[in-house]
Design an enzyme around this catalytic site. Structure first.
Site, PDB file in Angstrom:
ATOM      1  N   CYS A  81       0.819  -1.227   0.000  1.00 29.76           N
ATOM      2  CA  CYS A  81       0.000   0.000   0.000  1.00 29.76           C
ATOM      3  C   CYS A  81       0.847   1.270   0.000  1.00 29.76           C
ATOM      4  O   CYS A  81       0.343   2.344  -0.321  1.00 29.76           O
ATOM      5  CB  CYS A  81      -0.959  -0.007   1.182  1.00 29.76           C
TER       6      CYS A  81
ATOM      7  N   HIS B 203      -3.020   7.769   1.696  1.00 29.02           N
ATOM      8  CA  HIS B 203      -3.436   6.430   1.272  1.00 29.02           C
ATOM      9  C   HIS B 203      -4.832   6.201   1.841  1.00 29.02           C
ATOM     10  O   HIS B 203      -5.092   6.487   3.013  1.00 29.02           O
ATOM     11  CB  HIS B 203      -2.442   5.391   1.806  1.00 29.02           C
TER      12      HIS B 203
ATOM     13  N   ASN C 194     -10.016   0.387  -0.156  1.00 29.64           N
ATOM     14  CA  ASN C 194      -8.548   0.439  -0.175  1.00 29.64           C
ATOM     15  C   ASN C 194      -8.058  -0.210  -1.473  1.00 29.64           C
ATOM     16  O   ASN C 194      -8.188  -1.416  -1.650  1.00 29.64           O
ATOM     17  CB  ASN C 194      -8.013  -0.305   1.059  1.00 29.64           C
TER      18      ASN C 194
HETATM   19  C1  LIG Z   1     -10.145  -3.843  10.266  1.00 27.62           C
HETATM   20  C2  LIG Z   1     -10.704  -2.711  11.098  1.00 27.62           C
HETATM   21  C3  LIG Z   1     -11.667  -1.890  10.216  1.00 27.62           C
HETATM   22  C4  LIG Z   1     -11.498  -3.272  12.273  1.00 27.62           C
HETATM   23  O1  LIG Z   1     -11.954  -2.225  13.067  1.00 27.62           O
HETATM   24  P1  LIG Z   1     -11.838  -2.356  14.631  1.00 27.62           P
HETATM   25  O2  LIG Z   1     -12.392  -1.108  15.197  1.00 27.62           O
HETATM   26  O3  LIG Z   1     -10.456  -2.736  14.973  1.00 27.62           O
HETATM   27  O4  LIG Z   1     -12.793  -3.555  14.903  1.00 27.62           O
HETATM   28  P2  LIG Z   1     -13.546  -3.830  16.239  1.00 27.62           P
HETATM   29  O5  LIG Z   1     -12.594  -4.187  17.297  1.00 27.62           O
HETATM   30  O6  LIG Z   1     -14.478  -2.709  16.536  1.00 27.62           O
HETATM   31  O7  LIG Z   1     -14.396  -5.056  15.833  1.00 27.62           O
HETATM   32  C5  LIG Z   1     -13.811  -6.284  15.690  1.00 27.62           C
HETATM   33  C6  LIG Z   1     -14.970  -7.257  15.701  1.00 27.62           C
HETATM   34  O8  LIG Z   1     -15.710  -7.071  14.499  1.00 27.62           O
HETATM   35  C7  LIG Z   1     -15.800  -8.292  13.810  1.00 27.62           C
HETATM   36  N1  LIG Z   1     -15.744  -8.034  12.396  1.00 27.62           N
HETATM   37  C8  LIG Z   1     -14.657  -8.030  11.600  1.00 27.62           C
HETATM   38  N2  LIG Z   1     -15.027  -7.757  10.349  1.00 27.62           N
HETATM   39  C9  LIG Z   1     -16.348  -7.563  10.347  1.00 27.62           C
HETATM   40  C10 LIG Z   1     -17.277  -7.245   9.365  1.00 27.62           C
HETATM   41  N3  LIG Z   1     -16.918  -7.047   8.081  1.00 27.62           N
HETATM   42  N4  LIG Z   1     -18.566  -7.116   9.707  1.00 27.62           N
HETATM   43  C11 LIG Z   1     -18.970  -7.293  10.990  1.00 27.62           C
HETATM   44  N5  LIG Z   1     -18.113  -7.610  11.983  1.00 27.62           N
HETATM   45  C12 LIG Z   1     -16.830  -7.738  11.660  1.00 27.62           C
HETATM   46  C13 LIG Z   1     -14.633  -9.105  14.286  1.00 27.62           C
HETATM   47  O9  LIG Z   1     -14.882 -10.484  14.129  1.00 27.62           O
HETATM   48  C14 LIG Z   1     -14.522  -8.692  15.730  1.00 27.62           C
HETATM   49  O10 LIG Z   1     -15.465  -9.423  16.447  1.00 27.62           O
HETATM   50  P3  LIG Z   1     -15.135  -9.952  17.938  1.00 27.62           P
HETATM   51  O11 LIG Z   1     -14.864  -8.712  18.743  1.00 27.62           O
HETATM   52  O12 LIG Z   1     -16.389 -10.657  18.320  1.00 27.62           O
HETATM   53  O13 LIG Z   1     -13.952 -10.822  17.775  1.00 27.62           O
HETATM   54  C15 LIG Z   1      -9.596  -1.786  11.627  1.00 27.62           C
HETATM   55  O14 LIG Z   1      -8.857  -2.475  12.600  1.00 27.62           O
HETATM   56  C16 LIG Z   1      -8.690  -1.311  10.561  1.00 27.62           C
HETATM   57  O15 LIG Z   1      -9.092  -0.568   9.685  1.00 27.62           O
HETATM   58  N6  LIG Z   1      -7.401  -1.657  10.619  1.00 27.62           N
HETATM   59  C17 LIG Z   1      -6.448  -1.230   9.652  1.00 27.62           C
HETATM   60  C18 LIG Z   1      -6.657  -1.987   8.409  1.00 27.62           C
HETATM   61  C19 LIG Z   1      -5.959  -1.382   7.248  1.00 27.62           C
HETATM   62  O16 LIG Z   1      -6.117  -0.232   7.000  1.00 27.62           O
HETATM   63  N7  LIG Z   1      -5.220  -2.196   6.529  1.00 27.62           N
HETATM   64  C20 LIG Z   1      -4.583  -1.852   5.333  1.00 27.62           C
HETATM   65  C21 LIG Z   1      -3.403  -1.025   5.610  1.00 27.62           C
HETATM   66  S1  LIG Z   1      -2.668  -0.673   4.091  1.00 27.62           S
END
Ligand SMILES: CC(C)(COP(=O)(O)OP(=O)(O)OC[C@H]1O[C@@H](n2cnc3c(N)ncnc32)[C@H](O)[C@@H]1OP(=O)(O)O)[C@@H](O)C(=O)NCCC(=O)NCCS
Length: 324
Positions: A114, A251, A281
């Site tokens: 990325c 990004h 993304n």
């Molecule tokens: C992935 C991301 C959106 C998750 O957000 P988050 O605030 O950390 O997630 P939360 O902790 O609020 O929620 C996690 C829960 O949602 C669930 N969950 C994950 N994806 C889900 C989806 N698409 N729909 C519903 N629930 C989902 C998980 O299973 C987890 O459940 P649990 O708590 O029962 O285990 C966030 O961590 C993120 O954006 N990270 C960076 C990712 C990124 O940018 N990557 C590329 C970099 S180049």
């Protein structure tokens, strides 16, 4: 007088098919509300069967050449940032070169996931300032839909396909911050974090294409901390601060990361180009896509100071300051 790499044209291409969050509700256990509130993403474009990364990249390159009033014959080098090339080799850059009908010059790929476009811009700048090229096409092109595990709701809702391109041209500058062109850079990587964002397949390991695997929370934590730091490092080299920035073009991974980074830089969201809602993304394509959309919307204008920043698998991260 010093040699600068100045932006002469910008363009992008998005595959026709748009997948709204509601469509994903039918295939994985997710909701439009969860995706929007956690990432800011509302929809993404997905490449058609038989539509390859090089097709997306060539279309974006043509748009950028048109915007620059140039033809492929004017270009000396093509630098493509991608982690999803058509084939293991030859490079996506040579495939695009061929699709543009170019039989001279040279092309190569850069892989920093990325952060790829920031690395590609920095390398293209080096080609120009060292006199090895006069005009360079810098392209970010990806089909991340092809490395999604479409049963993994934690990743498949976040990514999309697309391409963007810039034409850079050598020009004489005064050596001051008022010069148009690429002004400052900061590149970093730290392979200790390889396991928090990776694809579980590859030529030398298991001969599979593999699927993207991510520890989202860990990536999030690194992103917020490292993106503002790299942007500050680049601005410091110019004795600039957030106040001197017309647009952050980050990004486009997650709206919360984008807001957190802008906040740490002291830049209001009215000076941030946001496209993540419509594109998801698109990895190395996201910055040139956002630059192109930012110009189309009338946000980015000649003379503006732009800061781009990105982080991705590796981890690899960096930033570039451009006077447009
Ligand atoms: C992935 C991301 C959106 C998750 O957000 P988050 O605030 O950390 O997630 P939360 O902790 O609020 O929620 C996690 C829960 O949602 C669930 N969950 C994950 N994806 C889900 C989806 N698409 N729909 C519903 N629930 C989902 C998980 O299973 C987890 O459940 P649990 O708590 O029962 O285990 C966030 O961590 C993120 O954006 N990270 C960076 C990712 C990124 O940018 N990557 C590329 C970099 S180049």
């Amino acid at each position: 007088m010093i040699r600068r790499a100045v932006v002469k044209g910008v363009g992008h291409y998005l595959p026709k098919r748009v997948v709204e969050n509601a469509e994903l509700e039918k295939t994985v256990d997710t909701t439009d509300d969860w995706i929007r509130s956690r990432s800011g993403i509302e929809r993404r474009h997905i490449a058609a069967k038989g539509e390859f990364t090089s097709d997306l990249g060539a279309a974006a390159a043509k748009a950028a050449l048109d915007n620059a009033g140039m033809s492929a014959d004017d270009i000396d080098a093509i630098v493509v940032a991608t982690s999803t090339p058509d084939l293991t080799f030859p490079s996506c850059a040579t495939m695009i070169q061929n699709k543009l009908g170019m039989t001279k010059g040279y092309g190569f790929d850069i892989q920093a996931v990325c952060a790829g476009f920031v690395f590609a811009l920095t390398n293209a700048n080096a080609l120009i300032v060292s006199g090895q090229a006069e005009r360079v096409l810098v392209i970010g092109a990806e089909t991340f839909s092809r490395i999604m595990d479409w049963e993994d709701r934690a990743t498949c809702v976040l990514f999309g396909d697309g391409a963007g391109a810039l034409v850079l041209e050598a020009a004489e500058g005064e050596g001051t911050n008022d010069d148009r062109g690429l002004l400052a850079f900061d590149l970093n990587s730290d392979g200790r974090h390889k396991d928090i964002l990776y694809v579980d397949g590859g030529v030398s390991s298991n001969q599979q294409t593999g699927f993207l695997r991510m520890q989202g929370k860990e990536v999030f934590r690194h992103a917020v901390e490292k993106l503002a730091a790299t942007a500050h490092t680049s601005l410091d080299k110019l004795n600039m601060t957030g106040d001197d920035v017309d647009w952050i073009v980050p990004h486009q991974a997650n709206l919360r990361i984008i807001k957190g980074t802008a906040n740490r830089m002291g830049v209001g969201m009215d000076r941030v180009v946001v496209t993540v809602s419509d594109h998801g993304n698109t990895s190395a394509a996201s910055i040139p896509l956002a630059l192109s959309v930012g110009v189309e919307r009338g946000q980015i204008k000649q003379g503006h100071v732009i800061v781009t920043e990105a982080i991705g698998g590796g981890l690899a991260w960096g930033s570039v300051v451009i006077r447009w």
